[in-house]
Design an enzyme around this catalytic site. Structure first.
Site, short mmCIF file in Angstrom:
data_model
loop_
_atom_site.label_atom_id
_atom_site.label_comp_id
_atom_site.label_asym_id
_atom_site.label_seq_id
_atom_site.Cartn_x
_atom_site.Cartn_y
_atom_site.Cartn_z
N THR A 197 0.68 -1.48 0.16
CA THR A 197 0.08 0.10 0.04
C THR A 197 0.68 1.32 0.12
O THR A 197 2.01 1.24 0.24
CB THR A 197 -0.85 -0.01 1.29
N CYS A 198 0.30 2.32 -0.43
CA CYS A 198 0.84 3.84 -0.45
C CYS A 198 1.49 3.99 1.13
O CYS A 198 1.20 3.72 1.89
CB CYS A 198 -0.32 4.81 -0.58
N PRO A 199 3.05 4.47 0.63
CA PRO A 199 3.74 4.79 -0.21
C PRO A 199 4.78 3.94 -0.72
O PRO A 199 5.20 4.19 -1.49
CB PRO A 199 4.18 6.27 0.36
N ASP A 204 -2.58 -1.50 -5.46
CA ASP A 204 -3.21 -0.33 -4.69
C ASP A 204 -3.48 0.68 -5.67
O ASP A 204 -2.94 1.33 -6.31
CB ASP A 204 -2.08 0.38 -3.60
#
Length: 80
Positions: free
Chosen positions: A12-14, A39
């Site tokens: 997931t981000c980042p 994502d």
């Protein structure tokens, strides 16, 4: 031209952008990196990342829930 593949599916981000940035730093100018991610935030993240760093987002696609980004590393500049 050869591509380096980064499988960032499930991250997931980042993290996808951070991992891509680490690889791009070690590549020669003009080199290509393909990133596979799941994502949805990666779409905006990679667009902003490329805009801010000068790398080129040369392809983007989605198939079966997997996003694919192809980034061409910017050419190195030499100060004379």
């Amino acid at each position: 031209m050869n591509e380096i593949l980064l499988d960032a599916r499930g991250l997931t981000c980042p993290l996808p952008v951070l991992k891509a940035n680490r690889i791009l730093r070690g590549m020669s100018g003009g080199g290509r990196l393909r990133v596979m991610a799941t994502d949805r935030a990666s779409v905006a993240d990679f667009q902003a990342f490329c805009r801010e760093t000068g790398h080129a987002l040369i392809a983007f696609g989605e198939e079966g829930g997997t996003l694919s980004f192809v980034i061409r590393r910017k050419q190195d500049t030499v100060n004379k």
